[in-house]
Scaffold this motif. Structure first.
Motif, PDB file in Angstrom:
ATOM      1  N   TRP A 197       0.840  -1.207   0.000  1.00  0.00           N
ATOM      2  CA  TRP A 197       0.000   0.000   0.000  1.00  0.00           C
ATOM      3  C   TRP A 197       0.872   1.253   0.000  1.00  0.00           C
ATOM      4  O   TRP A 197       0.537   2.254  -0.642  1.00  0.00           O
ATOM      5  CB  TRP A 197      -0.919   0.023   1.210  1.00  0.00           C
ATOM      6  CG  TRP A 197      -2.009  -1.000   1.207  1.00  0.00           C
ATOM      7  CD1 TRP A 197      -2.289  -1.880   2.205  1.00  0.00           C
ATOM      8  CD2 TRP A 197      -3.005  -1.246   0.198  1.00  0.00           C
ATOM      9  NE1 TRP A 197      -3.374  -2.663   1.878  1.00  0.00           N
ATOM     10  CE2 TRP A 197      -3.832  -2.292   0.647  1.00  0.00           C
ATOM     11  CE3 TRP A 197      -3.260  -0.703  -1.051  1.00  0.00           C
ATOM     12  CZ2 TRP A 197      -4.894  -2.784  -0.098  1.00  0.00           C
ATOM     13  CZ3 TRP A 197      -4.323  -1.183  -1.799  1.00  0.00           C
ATOM     14  CH2 TRP A 197      -5.118  -2.210  -1.323  1.00  0.00           C
ATOM     15  N   LYS A 228      -0.813   6.204   3.091  1.00  0.00           N
ATOM     16  CA  LYS A 228      -1.022   4.761   2.953  1.00  0.00           C
ATOM     17  C   LYS A 228      -2.425   4.391   3.439  1.00  0.00           C
ATOM     18  O   LYS A 228      -3.109   3.572   2.819  1.00  0.00           O
ATOM     19  CB  LYS A 228       0.044   4.016   3.759  1.00  0.00           C
ATOM     20  CG  LYS A 228      -0.134   2.523   3.803  1.00  0.00           C
ATOM     21  CD  LYS A 228       0.955   1.836   4.600  1.00  0.00           C
ATOM     22  CE  LYS A 228       0.786   2.144   6.056  1.00  0.00           C
ATOM     23  NZ  LYS A 228       1.653   1.365   6.950  1.00  0.00           N
ATOM     24  N   THR A 266      -5.316   2.746   1.082  1.00  0.00           N
ATOM     25  CA  THR A 266      -5.867   1.446   1.471  1.00  0.00           C
ATOM     26  C   THR A 266      -7.385   1.522   1.522  1.00  0.00           C
ATOM     27  O   THR A 266      -8.087   0.676   0.943  1.00  0.00           O
ATOM     28  CB  THR A 266      -5.314   1.001   2.837  1.00  0.00           C
ATOM     29  OG1 THR A 266      -3.891   0.944   2.767  1.00  0.00           O
ATOM     30  CG2 THR A 266      -5.869  -0.352   3.235  1.00  0.00           C
TER      31      THR A 266
END
Length: 74
Positions: A31, A42, A46
């Motif tokens: 990610w 991140k 995600t």
């Protein structure tokens, strides 16, 4: 006869989420790598890839390129 391209239906959110998760595992994508390319955290990437956030067209195209997803389907 109907052209094959016109027979394709847009993928549903769950289908896209499953495809992303499958490709992530299969290709060993992290990610954090996708996040760097998209320019978001991140955590945000995600959530967006798992269908919890909306992406712009540009962000979705970046995810597709970084993950080798079919361009027309993401």
């Amino acid at each position: 006869m109907v052209a094959a391209a016109s027979m394709l239906k847009p993928m549903k959110r769950g289908d896209v989420t499953d495809l992303i998760a499958f490709r992530k595992i299969k290709l060993g994508i992290k990610w954090s790598e996708v996040a760097r390319k998209v320019g978001e955290s991140k955590e945000w990437v995600t959530a967006a890839c798992l269908g919890q956030m909306q992406m712009t067209k540009t962000q979705a195209e970046t995810v597709a390129r970084s993950s080798t997803f079919p361009r027309k389907r993401c």
